[in-house]
Design an enzyme around this catalytic site. Structure first.
Site, mmCIF file in Angstrom:
data_model
loop_
_atom_site.group_PDB
_atom_site.id
_atom_site.type_symbol
_atom_site.label_atom_id
_atom_site.label_comp_id
_atom_site.label_asym_id
_atom_site.label_seq_id
_atom_site.Cartn_x
_atom_site.Cartn_y
_atom_site.Cartn_z
ATOM 1 N N LYS A 305 0.804 -1.226 0.000
ATOM 2 C CA LYS A 305 0.000 0.000 0.000
ATOM 3 C C LYS A 305 0.835 1.272 0.000
ATOM 4 C CE LYS A 305 -4.415 -1.554 1.801
ATOM 5 N NZ LYS A 305 -4.205 -2.998 2.098
ATOM 6 N N GLU A 327 -10.023 7.124 3.744
ATOM 7 C CA GLU A 327 -10.922 6.258 4.501
ATOM 8 C C GLU A 327 -10.184 4.960 4.744
ATOM 9 O OE1 GLU A 327 -11.131 6.183 1.147
ATOM 10 O OE2 GLU A 327 -10.774 4.019 1.073
ATOM 11 N N SER A 593 1.794 -9.805 -0.896
ATOM 12 C CA SER A 593 1.434 -8.389 -0.757
ATOM 13 C C SER A 593 1.768 -7.787 0.602
ATOM 14 C CB SER A 593 -0.058 -8.203 -1.051
ATOM 15 O OG SER A 593 -0.832 -9.046 -0.225
HETATM 16 C C1 LIG Z 1 -5.023 -3.996 1.657
HETATM 17 C C2 LIG Z 1 -4.329 -5.253 1.381
HETATM 18 C C3 LIG Z 1 -4.722 -6.104 0.324
HETATM 19 C C4 LIG Z 1 -5.918 -5.852 -0.526
HETATM 20 O O1 LIG Z 1 -5.916 -4.680 -1.263
HETATM 21 P P1 LIG Z 1 -5.707 -4.678 -2.847
HETATM 22 O O2 LIG Z 1 -6.036 -3.311 -3.237
HETATM 23 O O3 LIG Z 1 -6.628 -5.702 -3.422
HETATM 24 O O4 LIG Z 1 -4.304 -5.042 -3.089
HETATM 25 C C5 LIG Z 1 -3.964 -7.231 0.061
HETATM 26 N N1 LIG Z 1 -2.893 -7.555 0.817
HETATM 27 C C6 LIG Z 1 -2.492 -6.777 1.847
HETATM 28 C C7 LIG Z 1 -1.309 -7.200 2.645
HETATM 29 C C8 LIG Z 1 -3.184 -5.618 2.163
HETATM 30 O O5 LIG Z 1 -2.794 -4.857 3.203
#
Ligand SMILES: *Cc1c(COP(=O)(O)O)cnc(C)c1O
Length: 609
Positions: A305, A327, A593
């Site tokens: 993010k 938000e 992610s």
């Molecule tokens: C917020 C988040 C997501 C989901 O958000 P996307 O916009 O779909 O990427 C996925 N993995 C992690 C670790 C997150 O913090």
């Protein structure tokens, strides 16, 4: 339609006449004194004897505008081709006089977005091999790089095209390829063309069948903010000025060299990029494939993010904004926003549902420690949806000094495109790393989890035009797709409008948004971004889902095989490996992610540690 031909770099009278007899679409003369093919001062009669159906073209490198204009007039040049560092303003100054072709040397680090500034002030681009001598090297560049080119402007292909390239050229499936530039590989000596070789090439080219299926599928945003049937900006009229200001300026700002420099420097020194692409050996053995993990979990603040919030805070500064709003549901995006506001000294207000504030105390504390004001949304279900409404209201009331940072590839245009651009660094790096590690920048599969879809879009971005790369997006099935407790949007959803854009969302027959459920807060979202809706509908990417249970197991497996505790969101992508079959040869990239620190309580409860 097949591309036309251009021949470039002759000096000798007889040679020029012989090339003219082949009737190429363009004949180029080099007016750059530094070139071995410099034409010197020719007799204007010679060029004016070339039939008007062939466009005589002057090739220049950083020449003064006056001199170029003088030569256009003297030789009645139908086109100029600019090979130096000529600016968009420079091109614009020549446009009233002649057709302008701007040449660019392309290599791995070429930034195709930098072309946007030239689109309106030129007629064509010319893509050449990047060399210090401004072309004519006889070297080819990697044509597959052109998959990153996403503007509509037609182009010339140049650089080391040789007598044997007919079939490969004819198979290029791109209707923007209007002309092919042949030059140094058809020469007896610099500036002297081998007419027999050229003539054979012309005959073969004219006989070759055109590529059958021009690639009409565009996975990127169009001028109106749509991806196929999806996207657009469905917003209350009061919000129009804010969104319009952003739409008008975002590309220009993002593509400016100073912006890119600042953005890249922060990604490197503050976020810690490039994030590693790690070949997970023990996981690979278990699944019988080469599993590479793109380690977004190692970024500062623990997830992907931050790539987006860094980009957006710099953009907000360039727009002259002093105040940031956002938000957040579980607080991850709120923390990433509060972090960059602390970094740049901007005021930060984060809207969060009252229930989420109670559920996510550690993230609320983080935001407060970072100096953000956390405002409780007390209407409706007191969760993300209500926080979003409050943030919108704030933005309407503060249109001048406030920028709204959206945390995924959702919202009205230009947000999905903007967020995807910032996150595309994920696949940009992955391609380079794959090439280094495997000798091929295209894997067999790319997997990522999808909430709104930003890590997946970043992971897919530079692969969407690589047709052989299979893209797999993993949604949260929660307690089961049909359990009534799920966030499997594509399986359950229908087309409609959510958060300002047309996409696919979970809704009742009369259009009420269905409350989603997933054990992982980041995937607990009732829609997907419009790009994903398009990738789903066109079947370019496959959308699948895995349950809470399967994800937690995959999280534990990765932890015990590789010593990496993943976020439960990321564990969804890993869990799908269990359902795939491999032969041992496949290269598979999974976007990790985020890290699992934030999820320890959930893991503890489930496994009883
Ligand atoms: C917020 C988040 C997501 C989901 O958000 P996307 O916009 O779909 O990427 C996925 N993995 C992690 C670790 C997150 O913090």
């Amino acid at each position: 339609m097949k591309a036309g031909l251009k021949v470039c770099g002759m000096r000798d009278l007889m040679n020029i006449q012989a090339v003219t007899a082949l009737h190429p679409a363009y004949i180029g003369f080099i007016f750059y004194p530094g070139s071995a093919r410099y034409i010197g001062s020719v007799d204007p009669e010679l060029l004016s004897s070339i039939p008007a159906t062939i466009k005589t073209t002057g090739v220049f490198v950083n020449e003064t505008l006056e001199e170029v204009k003088r030569l256009i007039a003297l030789y009645e040049l139908k086109a100029v081709q600019l090979h130096g560092a000529e600016s968009p303003e420079y091109c614009a100054a020549l446009q009233p006089y002649t057709e302008v072709i701007k040449a660019f040397g392309v290599n791995y680090s070429f930034d195709f977005e930098s072309l946007i500034a030239y689109e309106k002030v030129t007629s064509y681009f010319l893509f050449d091999t990047l060399t210090v001598n401004h072309g004519g090297s006889g070297k080819r560049f990697d044509w597959s790089l052109l998959k990153q080119y996403r503007l509509n402007q037609p182009y010339f292909l140049s650089g080391g095209i040789g007598p044997d390239d007919v079939n490969e050229l004819a198979s290029i499936d791109d209707k923007r390829l209007h002309f092919i530039d042949v030059n140094s590989r058809f020469e007896i000596s610099p500036g002297l063309k081998d007419i027999e070789l050229l003539s054979t090439f012309f005959t073969l080219w004219n006989a070759a069948p055109a590529a059958k299926n021009y690639n009409d599928m565009n996975y990127f945003v169009n001028e109106k903010g749509y991806y196929g049937d999806f996207g657009g900006a469905y917003i209350p009229e009061m919000l129009y000025p804010n969104v319009e200001e952003l739409r008008q300026h975002y590309l220009e700002i993002i593509n400016a060299p100073e912006f890119q420099q600042e953005f890249r420097a922060l990604l490197k020194d503050y976020v810690g990029r490039p994030s590693p692409l790690y070949l997970a050996k023990r996981l690979s053995e278990k699944y019988n494939a080469n599993i590479f993990l793109k380690r977004e979990d190692l970024n500062h603040t623990g997830a992907h993010k931050i790539n987006n919030t860094i980009g957006q805070i710099l953009l907000a500064e360039k727009l002259g904004k002093k105040r940031i709003i956002a938000e957040t549901g579980a607080g991850q995006h709120g923390v990433a926003t509060a972090t960059v506001c602390a970094l740049r000294g901007l005021e930060c207000v984060v809207y969060m549902g009252e229930i989420d504030i109670q559920r996510q105390a550690p993230n609320v504390a983080r935001m407060k420690m970072l100096g953000a004001k956390v405002v409780s949304a007390v209407s409706g279900s007191k969760t993300l949806k209500d926080a979003t409404n409050e943030a919108m209201r704030d933005w309407i009331n503060n249109p001048i000094d406030t920028h709204y940072i959206i945390g995924s590839v959702v919202g009205p245009h230009p947000y999905p495109d903007m967020v995807a651009l910032f996150q595309s660094v994920i696949s940009e790096e992955t391609k380079k790393q794959l090439l280094e590690q495997t000798g091929n920048d295209q894997p067999d599969y790319v997997l990522a989890c999808v909430g709104g879809g930003s890590n997946a879009m970043g992971m897919f971005y530079h692969f969407v035009n690589d047709k052989d790369v299979k893209l797999i997006a993993v949604e949260a099935a929660g307690k089961g797709v049909h359990s009534g407790h799920s966030a499997a949007t594509t399986a359950l959803g229908k087309e409609g409008v959510l958060h300002g854009s047309r996409s696919i969302l979970m809704q009742t027959d009369d259009g009420q948004v269905i409350e989603p459920y997933s054990i992982s807060a980041g995937l607990d979202y009732p829609g997907i971004g419009p790009q994903h809706a398009h990738l789903f509908k066109t079947t370019r990417a496959e959308y699948v889902s895995v349950s809470d249970e399967e994800s937690l197991d995959a999280g534990l497996l990765l932890t015990q095989l590789e010593g990496i505790i993943p976020a439960i969101e990321s564990a969804h992508a890993l869990a799908y490996l269990e359902k795939m079959e491999f032969t041992g040869k496949e290269n598979v990239v999974v976007c990790l992610s985020g890290r699992g620190d934030k999820d320890m309580e959930t893991y503890m409860k489930h496994f009883g540690f």
